[in-house]
Design a protein around this motif. Structure first.
Motif, mmCIF file in Angstrom:
data_model
loop_
_atom_site.group_PDB
_atom_site.id
_atom_site.type_symbol
_atom_site.label_atom_id
_atom_site.label_comp_id
_atom_site.label_asym_id
_atom_site.label_seq_id
_atom_site.Cartn_x
_atom_site.Cartn_y
_atom_site.Cartn_z
ATOM 1 N N HIS A 37 -0.922 35.567 -0.442
ATOM 2 C CA HIS A 37 -2.299 35.630 -0.933
ATOM 3 C C HIS A 37 -2.351 36.356 -2.287
ATOM 4 C CE1 HIS A 37 -6.596 35.133 -0.320
ATOM 5 N NE2 HIS A 37 -6.777 36.391 -0.710
ATOM 6 N N VAL A 38 -1.555 37.409 -2.417
ATOM 7 C CA VAL A 38 -1.473 38.110 -3.701
ATOM 8 C C VAL A 38 -0.866 37.188 -4.759
ATOM 9 C CG1 VAL A 38 -0.373 40.028 -4.920
ATOM 10 C CG2 VAL A 38 -1.333 40.395 -2.632
ATOM 11 N N ALA A 39 0.176 36.431 -4.359
ATOM 12 C CA ALA A 39 0.786 35.487 -5.303
ATOM 13 C C ALA A 39 -0.203 34.404 -5.721
ATOM 14 C CB ALA A 39 2.021 34.855 -4.660
ATOM 15 N N LEU A 40 -1.053 33.982 -4.787
ATOM 16 C CA LEU A 40 -2.077 32.990 -5.123
ATOM 17 C C LEU A 40 -3.109 33.582 -6.083
ATOM 18 C CD1 LEU A 40 -3.366 30.192 -4.588
ATOM 19 C CD2 LEU A 40 -4.579 31.231 -2.659
ATOM 20 N N TRP A 41 -3.486 34.826 -5.848
ATOM 21 C CA TRP A 41 -4.436 35.513 -6.724
ATOM 22 C C TRP A 41 -3.858 35.674 -8.135
ATOM 23 C CZ3 TRP A 41 -4.098 40.651 -8.768
ATOM 24 C CH2 TRP A 41 -5.268 41.076 -9.410
ATOM 25 N N MET A 42 -2.548 35.843 -8.205
ATOM 26 C CA MET A 42 -1.873 35.957 -9.504
ATOM 27 C C MET A 42 -1.560 34.582 -10.101
ATOM 28 S SD MET A 42 0.773 39.054 -8.566
ATOM 29 C CE MET A 42 1.530 39.054 -10.198
ATOM 30 N N LYS A 43 -1.986 33.516 -9.397
ATOM 31 C CA LYS A 43 -1.803 32.128 -9.851
ATOM 32 C C LYS A 43 -0.333 31.758 -9.996
ATOM 33 C CE LYS A 43 -6.267 31.955 -12.227
ATOM 34 N NZ LYS A 43 -6.995 31.681 -13.499
ATOM 35 N N LEU A 44 0.486 32.277 -9.070
ATOM 36 C CA LEU A 44 1.894 31.910 -9.064
ATOM 37 C C LEU A 44 2.118 30.557 -8.390
ATOM 38 C CD1 LEU A 44 3.550 35.362 -8.244
ATOM 39 C CD2 LEU A 44 3.241 34.262 -10.471
ATOM 40 N N PHE A 45 1.165 30.115 -7.581
ATOM 41 C CA PHE A 45 1.199 28.772 -7.014
ATOM 42 C C PHE A 45 -0.228 28.318 -6.780
ATOM 43 C CE2 PHE A 45 0.884 31.375 -3.237
ATOM 44 C CZ PHE A 45 0.153 30.620 -2.328
ATOM 45 N N GLU A 46 -0.394 27.033 -6.558
ATOM 46 C CA GLU A 46 -1.724 26.443 -6.401
ATOM 47 C C GLU A 46 -2.030 26.187 -4.940
ATOM 48 O OE1 GLU A 46 -4.190 22.400 -7.763
ATOM 49 O OE2 GLU A 46 -2.132 22.760 -8.436
ATOM 50 N N HIS A 47 -3.237 26.563 -4.516
ATOM 51 C CA HIS A 47 -3.656 26.310 -3.137
ATOM 52 C C HIS A 47 -4.039 24.840 -2.989
ATOM 53 C CE1 HIS A 47 -5.240 26.753 0.809
ATOM 54 N NE2 HIS A 47 -6.513 26.674 0.460
ATOM 55 N N LYS A 48 -3.442 24.162 -2.007
ATOM 56 C CA LYS A 48 -3.703 22.734 -1.807
ATOM 57 C C LYS A 48 -4.069 22.494 -0.350
ATOM 58 C CE LYS A 48 -1.685 18.134 -2.410
ATOM 59 N NZ LYS A 48 -0.479 17.366 -2.789
ATOM 60 N N PRO A 49 -5.366 22.534 -0.026
ATOM 61 C CA PRO A 49 -5.781 22.284 1.365
ATOM 62 C C PRO A 49 -5.483 20.843 1.778
ATOM 63 C CG PRO A 49 -7.554 23.271 0.061
ATOM 64 C CD PRO A 49 -6.511 22.818 -0.893
ATOM 65 N N PHE A 50 -5.090 20.663 3.034
ATOM 66 C CA PHE A 50 -4.916 19.324 3.583
ATOM 67 C C PHE A 50 -5.309 19.352 5.054
ATOM 68 C CE2 PHE A 50 -0.946 21.597 3.808
ATOM 69 C CZ PHE A 50 -0.411 21.274 5.041
ATOM 70 N N ASP A 51 -4.861 18.405 5.830
ATOM 71 C CA ASP A 51 -5.288 18.229 7.217
ATOM 72 C C ASP A 51 -5.223 19.536 8.002
ATOM 73 O OD1 ASP A 51 -5.843 17.376 9.758
ATOM 74 O OD2 ASP A 51 -4.476 15.678 9.716
ATOM 75 N N SER A 52 -6.401 20.101 8.320
ATOM 76 C CA SER A 52 -6.455 21.403 8.996
ATOM 77 C C SER A 52 -5.907 21.331 10.414
ATOM 78 C CB SER A 52 -7.892 21.927 9.015
ATOM 79 O OG SER A 52 -8.747 21.011 9.675
ATOM 80 N N ARG A 53 -6.118 20.201 11.088
ATOM 81 C CA ARG A 53 -5.601 20.074 12.457
ATOM 82 C C ARG A 53 -4.077 20.040 12.469
ATOM 83 N NH1 ARG A 53 -8.630 15.048 15.106
ATOM 84 N NH2 ARG A 53 -7.968 14.147 13.092
ATOM 85 N N ALA A 54 -3.498 19.373 11.483
ATOM 86 C CA ALA A 54 -2.037 19.340 11.389
ATOM 87 C C ALA A 54 -1.479 20.731 11.128
ATOM 88 C CB ALA A 54 -1.600 18.374 10.292
ATOM 89 N N VAL A 55 -2.148 21.491 10.255
ATOM 90 C CA VAL A 55 -1.693 22.848 9.944
ATOM 91 C C VAL A 55 -1.805 23.747 11.170
ATOM 92 C CG1 VAL A 55 -2.119 24.881 8.525
ATOM 93 C CG2 VAL A 55 -2.287 22.623 7.510
ATOM 94 N N MET A 56 -2.945 23.653 11.877
ATOM 95 C CA MET A 56 -3.147 24.490 13.062
ATOM 96 C C MET A 56 -2.121 24.156 14.145
ATOM 97 S SD MET A 56 -6.517 24.839 15.499
ATOM 98 C CE MET A 56 -7.557 25.255 14.098
ATOM 99 N N GLY A 57 -1.930 22.857 14.399
ATOM 100 C CA GLY A 57 -0.957 22.465 15.415
ATOM 101 C C GLY A 57 0.447 22.898 15.058
ATOM 102 N N PHE A 58 0.791 22.754 13.793
ATOM 103 C CA PHE A 58 2.116 23.169 13.345
ATOM 104 C C PHE A 58 2.292 24.680 13.476
ATOM 105 C CE2 PHE A 58 4.445 24.932 9.663
ATOM 106 C CZ PHE A 58 5.733 24.539 10.025
ATOM 107 N N GLY A 59 1.281 25.446 13.071
ATOM 108 C CA GLY A 59 1.381 26.902 13.150
ATOM 109 C C GLY A 59 1.516 27.401 14.576
ATOM 110 N N VAL A 60 0.707 26.851 15.482
ATOM 111 C CA VAL A 60 0.777 27.263 16.891
ATOM 112 C C VAL A 60 2.125 26.867 17.493
ATOM 113 C CG1 VAL A 60 -0.232 26.907 19.173
ATOM 114 C CG2 VAL A 60 -1.725 27.191 17.194
ATOM 115 N N LEU A 61 2.592 25.655 17.167
ATOM 116 C CA LEU A 61 3.884 25.208 17.698
ATOM 117 C C LEU A 61 5.019 26.082 17.187
ATOM 118 C CD1 LEU A 61 5.524 23.090 19.273
ATOM 119 C CD2 LEU A 61 5.645 21.754 17.168
ATOM 120 N N ASN A 62 4.993 26.432 15.919
ATOM 121 C CA ASN A 62 6.035 27.283 15.351
ATOM 122 C C ASN A 62 6.036 28.655 16.005
ATOM 123 O OD1 ASN A 62 8.181 27.385 13.622
ATOM 124 N ND2 ASN A 62 7.000 27.207 11.758
#
Length: 333
Positions: A37-62
């Motif tokens: 989040h600090v790196a994002l605030w410093m613009k070291l990378f770009e935030h790219k939202p995508f399929d929230s259900r895929a992200v949630m399922g992946f995070g819980v599975l991991n």
């Protein structure tokens, strides 16, 4: 005195990991998210939202796979747990072959077999089986394989970088482990995680491990995204061999001929895997370049084909009809 200091440091690490393994992992992921989040605030990378259900399922599975691996270690012997880790590579190969039609050449399969044989010789000492531990190990292998395959496929499908995927999935992984962690750690150690005596020395090591975990988590997603889950597992077994070697050199851990033989065999397997993967990658690159060249030649020959069929191509891209020779008219004339 120097040896005693090293042993005391290792003992502190072992106590922390043994009592707060799953909960500590949730803290690692939380610190990773804050760092990104600090790196994002410093613009070291770009935030790219995508399929929230895929992200949630992946995070819980991991997160679930991490918890199951810890349970597998708690309910099995160390030797059987090493067998569980070895089973991840063939399981990943099987899943990618069945569901993604990915082909693994015989040379790659042979090199992986040599690698797994070497790691098995070096690390597996005892095999004590029990029903609950076996079920947990099976679930841990399947969830870990699926999670690592998803790490690779999500990055390619949604065209996101490893940093972007890690940033969006970290909160779900951290929440999953933070909720389940105290219960799992208490089940395995019969101690309350939050009742542990967190001395300044213990807190310092926890902070240090959290900072190190940022690079570990980042490199994990980066390697899987840029290469493949199988390659990541190969690197993981290289880490195991290095841990055994450094343990002997730095801490004077007992080292037998089996350890030496196993590490040598594993290194041969890794070299073969790297060699065959490099050769196949070069062959694939040459084939793709040849295909693109042939397509370019075909596209260059298209205007000639269209003129022969009685059509011409104007400079603005439109097609104009060109009168062609008509044998019937000439005969009638």
């Amino acid at each position: 005195m120097h040896t005693h200091t090293k042993l005391s440091i290792c003992n502190v690490f072992l106590i922390i990991v043994r009592i707060t393994a799953t909960t500590l992992t949730s803290w690692h992921l939380l610190v990773t998210f804050c760092s990104l989040h600090v790196a994002l605030w410093m613009k070291l990378f770009e935030h790219k939202p995508f399929d929230s259900r895929a992200v949630m399922g992946f995070g819980v599975l991991n997160g679930t796979s991490i918890g199951l691996l810890n349970l597998s270690l708690g309910f099995n012997s160390v030797g059987f747990y090493q067998m569980t880790k070895l089973a991840i590579i063939p399981c990943t190969v099987l899943l990618e072959t069945l569901f993604f039609w990915k082909k693994f050449s015989r040379n790659v399969q042979l090199s992986l077999t040599v690698l797994l044989l070497g790691v098995g010789i070096a690390t597996i000492t005892d095999l004590q089986l029990n029903v609950l531990g076996s079920v947990l190990s099976l679930l841990a292998v399947v969830t870990t394989c699926v999670a690592q395959i998803m790490t690779n496929t999500i990055q390619k499908k949604f065209k996101v970088s490893s940093t972007q995927l890690l940033y969006q999935s970290c909160p779900y992984q951290a929440i999953t482990l933070f909720v389940a962690g105290p219960f799992l750690d208490g089940l395995l150690t019969n101690q309350n995680v939050f009742a542990f005596n967190y001395t300044p020395q213990v807190l310092a090591f926890i902070v240090l491990s959290c900072l190190i975990s940022v690079s570990v988590n980042f490199s994990t997603f980066l390697v899987i995204g840029k290469t493949s889950p199988v390659t990541y597992q190969v690197l993981g077994h290289l880490k195991t061999c290095l841990v055994l070697a450094f343990g002997y050199v730095l801490l004077h851990d007992p080292f037998s001929w089996r350890n030496i033989l196993g590490i040598l065999v594993a290194v041969v397997g890794m070299i073969l895997y790297s060699y065959y993967c490099t050769i196949e990658s070069q062959q694939k690159t040459v084939a793709e370049a040849t295909a693109q060249l042939s397509q370019a030649k075909e596209s260059e020959s298209d205007p000639l084909l269209t003129v022969e069929n009685g059509s011409g191509i104007l400079t603005d891209g439109s097609v104009a009809k060109v009168p062609g020779w008509n044998s019937n008219k000439d005969l009638l004339a």
